[in-house]
Design a protein around this motif. Structure first.
Motif, PDB file in Angstrom:
ATOM      1  N   VAL A 100      67.516 -50.789   9.903  1.00 42.53           N
ATOM      2  CA  VAL A 100      68.224 -50.471   8.659  1.00 42.53           C
ATOM      3  C   VAL A 100      67.402 -49.477   7.844  1.00 42.53           C
ATOM      4  N   VAL A 101      66.096 -49.717   7.741  1.00 44.17           N
ATOM      5  CA  VAL A 101      65.224 -48.794   7.005  1.00 44.17           C
ATOM      6  C   VAL A 101      65.309 -47.396   7.608  1.00 44.17           C
ATOM      7  N   ARG A 102      65.180 -47.302   8.927  1.00 40.26           N
ATOM      8  CA  ARG A 102      65.235 -45.997   9.598  1.00 40.26           C
ATOM      9  C   ARG A 102      66.579 -45.304   9.380  1.00 40.26           C
ATOM     10  N   ALA A 103      67.664 -46.059   9.539  1.00 42.82           N
ATOM     11  CA  ALA A 103      68.998 -45.474   9.386  1.00 42.82           C
ATOM     12  C   ALA A 103      69.208 -44.935   7.971  1.00 42.82           C
ATOM     13  N   VAL A 104      68.767 -45.674   6.982  1.00 48.12           N
ATOM     14  CA  VAL A 104      68.932 -45.247   5.588  1.00 48.12           C
ATOM     15  C   VAL A 104      68.043 -44.035   5.296  1.00 48.12           C
ATOM     16  N   GLU A 105      66.810 -44.038   5.799  1.00 44.87           N
ATOM     17  CA  GLU A 105      65.928 -42.887   5.580  1.00 44.87           C
ATOM     18  C   GLU A 105      66.510 -41.619   6.194  1.00 44.87           C
ATOM     19  N   VAL A 106      67.050 -41.733   7.404  1.00 46.87           N
ATOM     20  CA  VAL A 106      67.655 -40.575   8.068  1.00 46.87           C
ATOM     21  C   VAL A 106      68.873 -40.086   7.288  1.00 46.87           C
ATOM     22  N   ARG A 107      69.729 -41.006   6.852  1.00 50.70           N
ATOM     23  CA  ARG A 107      70.933 -40.618   6.099  1.00 50.70           C
ATOM     24  C   ARG A 107      70.550 -39.919   4.802  1.00 50.70           C
ATOM     25  N   LEU A 108      69.565 -40.468   4.076  1.00 53.66           N
ATOM     26  CA  LEU A 108      69.168 -39.850   2.811  1.00 53.66           C
ATOM     27  C   LEU A 108      68.469 -38.516   3.023  1.00 53.66           C
ATOM     28  N   ALA A 109      67.710 -38.369   4.107  1.00 60.04           N
ATOM     29  CA  ALA A 109      67.059 -37.086   4.399  1.00 60.04           C
ATOM     30  C   ALA A 109      68.119 -36.009   4.636  1.00 60.04           C
ATOM     31  N   GLY A 110      69.225 -36.377   5.261  1.00 65.29           N
ATOM     32  CA  GLY A 110      70.305 -35.425   5.477  1.00 65.29           C
ATOM     33  C   GLY A 110      71.068 -35.091   4.208  1.00 65.29           C
ATOM     34  N   LEU A 111      71.178 -36.056   3.308  1.00 67.48           N
ATOM     35  CA  LEU A 111      71.922 -35.836   2.060  1.00 67.48           C
ATOM     36  C   LEU A 111      71.081 -35.173   0.976  1.00 67.48           C
ATOM     37  N   LEU A 112      69.768 -35.415   1.016  1.00 64.76           N
ATOM     38  CA  LEU A 112      68.867 -34.890  -0.006  1.00 64.76           C
ATOM     39  C   LEU A 112      67.730 -34.102   0.644  1.00 64.76           C
ATOM     40  N   PRO A 113      68.035 -32.990   1.309  1.00 63.99           N
ATOM     41  CA  PRO A 113      66.984 -32.254   2.018  1.00 63.99           C
ATOM     42  C   PRO A 113      65.942 -31.692   1.055  1.00 63.99           C
ATOM     43  N   GLY A 114      64.690 -31.719   1.504  1.00 66.88           N
ATOM     44  CA  GLY A 114      63.612 -31.164   0.704  1.00 66.88           C
ATOM     45  C   GLY A 114      63.094 -32.071  -0.388  1.00 66.88           C
ATOM     46  N   ARG A 115      63.604 -33.253  -0.494  1.00 69.35           N
ATOM     47  CA  ARG A 115      63.126 -34.188  -1.537  1.00 69.35           C
ATOM     48  C   ARG A 115      62.169 -35.197  -0.922  1.00 69.35           C
ATOM     49  N   GLN A 116      61.407 -35.869  -1.773  1.00 70.55           N
ATOM     50  CA  GLN A 116      60.479 -36.887  -1.298  1.00 70.55           C
ATOM     51  C   GLN A 116      61.236 -37.988  -0.578  1.00 70.55           C
ATOM     52  N   ALA A 117      60.595 -38.553   0.442  1.00 73.68           N
ATOM     53  CA  ALA A 117      61.215 -39.641   1.197  1.00 73.68           C
ATOM     54  C   ALA A 117      61.443 -40.837   0.272  1.00 73.68           C
ATOM     55  N   PRO A 118      62.579 -41.505   0.413  1.00 72.28           N
ATOM     56  CA  PRO A 118      62.860 -42.668  -0.428  1.00 72.28           C
ATOM     57  C   PRO A 118      62.003 -43.864  -0.025  1.00 72.28           C
ATOM     58  N   LYS A 119      61.810 -44.765  -0.952  1.00 70.21           N
ATOM     59  CA  LYS A 119      61.142 -46.029  -0.677  1.00 70.21           C
ATOM     60  C   LYS A 119      62.248 -47.041  -0.408  1.00 70.21           C
ATOM     61  N   VAL A 120      62.407 -47.442   0.863  1.00 72.83           N
ATOM     62  CA  VAL A 120      63.496 -48.326   1.261  1.00 72.83           C
ATOM     63  C   VAL A 120      62.946 -49.717   1.540  1.00 72.83           C
ATOM     64  N   THR A 121      63.538 -50.715   0.895  1.00 70.32           N
ATOM     65  CA  THR A 121      63.176 -52.107   1.096  1.00 70.32           C
ATOM     66  C   THR A 121      64.405 -52.863   1.577  1.00 70.32           C
ATOM     67  N   VAL A 122      64.247 -53.617   2.661  1.00 68.46           N
ATOM     68  CA  VAL A 122      65.347 -54.416   3.193  1.00 68.46           C
ATOM     69  C   VAL A 122      64.960 -55.889   3.089  1.00 68.46           C
ATOM     70  N   THR A 123      65.854 -56.679   2.540  1.00 68.06           N
ATOM     71  CA  THR A 123      65.679 -58.119   2.454  1.00 68.06           C
ATOM     72  C   THR A 123      66.793 -58.786   3.231  1.00 68.06           C
ATOM     73  N   VAL A 124      66.411 -59.619   4.183  1.00 70.59           N
ATOM     74  CA  VAL A 124      67.394 -60.378   4.945  1.00 70.59           C
ATOM     75  C   VAL A 124      67.632 -61.676   4.184  1.00 70.59           C
ATOM     76  N   THR A 125      68.862 -61.859   3.725  1.00 69.19           N
ATOM     77  CA  THR A 125      69.164 -63.005   2.874  1.00 69.19           C
ATOM     78  C   THR A 125      69.870 -64.136   3.619  1.00 69.19           C
ATOM     79  N   GLY A 126      70.210 -63.903   4.884  1.00 68.29           N
ATOM     80  CA  GLY A 126      70.868 -64.965   5.623  1.00 68.29           C
ATOM     81  C   GLY A 126      71.121 -64.586   7.060  1.00 68.29           C
ATOM     82  N   LEU A 127      71.470 -65.589   7.858  1.00 69.31           N
ATOM     83  CA  LEU A 127      71.826 -65.415   9.264  1.00 69.31           C
ATOM     84  C   LEU A 127      73.189 -66.050   9.499  1.00 69.31           C
ATOM     85  N   VAL A 128      73.994 -65.414  10.336  1.00 69.91           N
ATOM     86  CA  VAL A 128      75.279 -66.002  10.709  1.00 69.91           C
ATOM     87  C   VAL A 128      75.429 -65.978  12.219  1.00 69.91           C
TER      88      VAL A 128
END
Length: 116
Positions: free
Chosen positions: A88-116
């Motif tokens: 999830v972190v990788r996917a979000v970083e890649v998506r944001l890099a494509g949407l915001l080229p040339g900007r600092q990399a985002p700080k992405v935090t993922v919290t798993v809140t449950g399992l199904v």
């Protein structure tokens, strides 16, 4: 594009990227999402009819700093939680890099809140 429109667009793109990761069951709805679901249909007209995706918080301390992204997901029980969170972190970083080229990399935090 206004700051609010940019934030709404980025939040929707982040949610789509996170939900597309194999093993993610859904994004965990926050309190706002739960309250929105209890409101009548016409109550979201103030947002232009677009609901903000649940489970994603997007912020930026200042105009020039990197985006801070917090994602809350529920993961399927048959996969390794850590692997899904990393993807999830990788996917979000890649998506944001494509949407915001040339900007600092985002700080992405993922919290798993449950399992199904």
């Amino acid at each position: 594009m206004t700051d609010r429109a940019l934030r709404t667009t980025l939040t929707a793109e982040i949610a789509a990227a996170a939900e597309a990761v194999p093993g993610v069951a859904f994004l965990r709805p926050g309190l706002g999402g739960r309250l929105r679901s209890a409101l009548p249909r016409g109550a979201s007209a103030a947002d232009g009819g677009r609901a903000v995706p649940s489970g994603v918080r997007l912020s930026r301390p200042d105009e020039t700093g990197p985006w801070k992204v917090e994602i809350h997901v529920v993961v399927r029980g048959h996969v390794r939680t850590l692997d899904v969170a990393r993807e999830v972190v990788r996917a979000v970083e890649v998506r944001l890099a494509g949407l915001l080229p040339g900007r600092q990399a985002p700080k992405v935090t993922v919290t798993v809140t449950g399992l199904v």
